[in-house]
Design a protein around this motif. Sequence first.
Motif, PDB file in Angstrom:
ATOM      1  N   THR A  37      50.886  -1.118  18.115  1.00  0.00           N
ATOM      2  CA  THR A  37      50.117  -2.341  17.905  1.00  0.00           C
ATOM      3  C   THR A  37      48.737  -2.041  17.324  1.00  0.00           C
ATOM      4  OG1 THR A  37      51.269  -3.392  19.751  1.00  0.00           O
ATOM      5  CG2 THR A  37      49.226  -4.424  19.005  1.00  0.00           C
ATOM      6  N   PHE A  38      48.052  -1.050  17.893  1.00  0.00           N
ATOM      7  CA  PHE A  38      46.750  -0.666  17.351  1.00  0.00           C
ATOM      8  C   PHE A  38      46.880  -0.180  15.915  1.00  0.00           C
ATOM      9  CE2 PHE A  38      44.894  -0.971  21.519  1.00  0.00           C
ATOM     10  CZ  PHE A  38      43.533  -1.123  21.283  1.00  0.00           C
ATOM     11  N   GLY A  39      47.958   0.556  15.639  1.00  0.00           N
ATOM     12  CA  GLY A  39      48.185   1.050  14.288  1.00  0.00           C
ATOM     13  C   GLY A  39      48.348  -0.078  13.287  1.00  0.00           C
ATOM     14  N   VAL A  40      49.075  -1.133  13.704  1.00  0.00           N
ATOM     15  CA  VAL A  40      49.276  -2.282  12.815  1.00  0.00           C
ATOM     16  C   VAL A  40      47.958  -3.014  12.574  1.00  0.00           C
ATOM     17  CG1 VAL A  40      50.424  -4.513  12.583  1.00  0.00           C
ATOM     18  CG2 VAL A  40      51.681  -2.579  13.504  1.00  0.00           C
ATOM     19  N   ILE A  41      47.142  -3.154  13.623  1.00  0.00           N
ATOM     20  CA  ILE A  41      45.842  -3.820  13.468  1.00  0.00           C
ATOM     21  C   ILE A  41      44.959  -3.053  12.490  1.00  0.00           C
ATOM     22  CG2 ILE A  41      43.695  -4.435  14.656  1.00  0.00           C
ATOM     23  CD1 ILE A  41      45.428  -4.950  17.171  1.00  0.00           C
ATOM     24  N   GLY A  46      46.015   9.125  15.788  1.00  0.00           N
ATOM     25  CA  GLY A  46      47.375   9.115  15.255  1.00  0.00           C
ATOM     26  C   GLY A  46      47.466   8.322  13.968  1.00  0.00           C
ATOM     27  N   PHE A  47      46.775   7.174  13.922  1.00  0.00           N
ATOM     28  CA  PHE A  47      46.792   6.354  12.712  1.00  0.00           C
ATOM     29  C   PHE A  47      46.168   7.108  11.540  1.00  0.00           C
ATOM     30  CE2 PHE A  47      44.756   3.279   9.873  1.00  0.00           C
ATOM     31  CZ  PHE A  47      45.842   2.508   9.512  1.00  0.00           C
ATOM     32  N   ILE A  48      45.034   7.762  11.776  1.00  0.00           N
ATOM     33  CA  ILE A  48      44.351   8.500  10.702  1.00  0.00           C
ATOM     34  C   ILE A  48      45.240   9.618  10.169  1.00  0.00           C
ATOM     35  CG2 ILE A  48      42.407  10.038  10.198  1.00  0.00           C
ATOM     36  CD1 ILE A  48      40.769   8.378  12.209  1.00  0.00           C
ATOM     37  N   ILE A  49      45.906  10.347  11.065  1.00  0.00           N
ATOM     38  CA  ILE A  49      46.800  11.430  10.628  1.00  0.00           C
ATOM     39  C   ILE A  49      47.985  10.859   9.866  1.00  0.00           C
ATOM     40  CG2 ILE A  49      48.364  13.252  11.438  1.00  0.00           C
ATOM     41  CD1 ILE A  49      46.389  13.656  13.775  1.00  0.00           C
ATOM     42  N   ALA A  95      51.381   5.247  16.389  1.00  0.00           N
ATOM     43  CA  ALA A  95      50.252   4.846  15.542  1.00  0.00           C
ATOM     44  C   ALA A  95      50.383   5.474  14.156  1.00  0.00           C
ATOM     45  CB  ALA A  95      48.935   5.266  16.195  1.00  0.00           C
ATOM     46  N   ALA A  96      50.854   6.724  14.110  1.00  0.00           N
ATOM     47  CA  ALA A  96      51.028   7.424  12.828  1.00  0.00           C
ATOM     48  C   ALA A  96      52.105   6.756  11.981  1.00  0.00           C
ATOM     49  CB  ALA A  96      51.384   8.887  13.067  1.00  0.00           C
ATOM     50  N   THR A  97      53.126   6.202  12.634  1.00  0.00           N
ATOM     51  CA  THR A  97      54.186   5.503  11.905  1.00  0.00           C
ATOM     52  C   THR A  97      53.612   4.326  11.116  1.00  0.00           C
ATOM     53  OG1 THR A  97      55.771   6.116  13.620  1.00  0.00           O
ATOM     54  CG2 THR A  97      56.403   4.355  12.134  1.00  0.00           C
TER      55      THR A  97
END
Length: 494
Positions: free
Chosen positions: A122-126, A261-264, A310-312
């Motif tokens: 969810t955080f990754g999508v935001i 995770g999102f940044i990576i 998050a990486a996904t």
Amino acid sequence: MGGFEGILSGFQVAFSWEGIVFVFIGVLAGTFIGMLPGLGPISAIAVMIPISYGFDPTIALVMMAGVYYGAVFGGSTSSILLNAPGISGTVATAFDGHPMAIQGKAGKALAIAAISSFIGGTFGVILLMLFAPMLASVAIAFGPPEYFALMFLALTAIASLSEGSLVKALISGVLGFMFATVGIDSQTGTPRFTFGNANLLSGIEFLVIALGLFALAEVCFLIINSKKENKEIQQNIGSLKLSRSDFKEMKGPATRQSLLGFIIGVLPGAGATIASFIGYIFEKKLSKNPESFGKGSIKGLTAPETANNAATSGAFVPLLSLGIPGSGTTAVLLGALLVLGVQPGPLLFEEHPTLFWGVIASMYIGNVFLLILNLPLIPYIAKILLIPRPLLISLVITFCMIGVYAISFNTFDLYLLLLFGVIGFFMRLVHFPAPPFILSFILGGMIEQSLRQTLTISNGSLGIFLERPIAIIFLILAILTIVIPFFRKKPIEP
């Protein structure tokens, strides 16, 4: 179309009956595919390409994206219960998830994994929705020097993955590097360490090693210790309820790894696997009780599960905005887009805004579906541990062999699986940690390629690293990671 208008159009797609139905189909299929050891989302998405031909490109991609992040979400199940990673991105989940299952906390482990995955996704999508256009330019700034420095920083963490002896951890890491060099040299075309065997020319698949070192090694120990096995451990699934202290322990890792995770994931070529390892290592270094990691730590389970999901989400930034796949799965998604007549790249925002924002908005719904699907099913999924031990062993071996064979349809890989199962068994017998082996194998090919590309660009000069600010920062952090432990004073024992 402006950003706000684009988001609204995306939610219109996501909340249409077609969007909801195909998101549900995608995440449901992805969850069950992720649960099966070795059967990743790549083959499922490849099968869906001809099926979705003729669909609206947005709806088709929404379904395929659901398979992708659904598989990452569901891949933790076999890692926790069987120590057999469902996909490569959930290998680090097994480090603390499986010990929790052995301790009779399988229900709690699966609940932590489901909630952490939901938070990370969810955080990754935001973040994807807010910063996708801007992050595309950041991803472009990463060249071979920056990738080498980042991988070098990750490698300095091998010591953090040691289970006691640093020397054994380093030996395990060197072995991983050795196996990473098997195959044809990508720059010179020279076969390396193939010993004249044509089956080794393409190298060794990651899942062959992961399933061998973890799943088959675990099977060997189950067979040998079957008479000594405590039946209470097998039959005690444990409660699904998480206490307030459990949530408090999850809060920090979940917050940090959602961002990291999102940044990576945004970096082309990194992906969920590297994000999960770096997230695990990062939390172990921050922890006041690092010795608890690998023994059923809640933080050790929360970190990789949050980071990989998050990486996904982050992986869709280079895919959609640059047309650069960051993993095998996103490469297949890129092929699917091209088949559907959509060209990913900087113009996608203008030419196909509904597709871009529709896929992102559908991820909100997909993550909610995944949580709703997984939490109620945990008591039933955890009953895998109640299967009679001989039957369970047979099922693990069968799934591992099917998963490995499905990757290349080559029986030689089955012999390699057996080989790494034996290696993993003896490594456990003499207390050599497997995680450094896995980490160095993952990074080995990438760090070698990045270094050689860097030296080609600079005509053999290492001075190029001093000209790249991002690379300098990563290298300084790597050096500090190596040096600081030597200057730490040991705490005085009472």
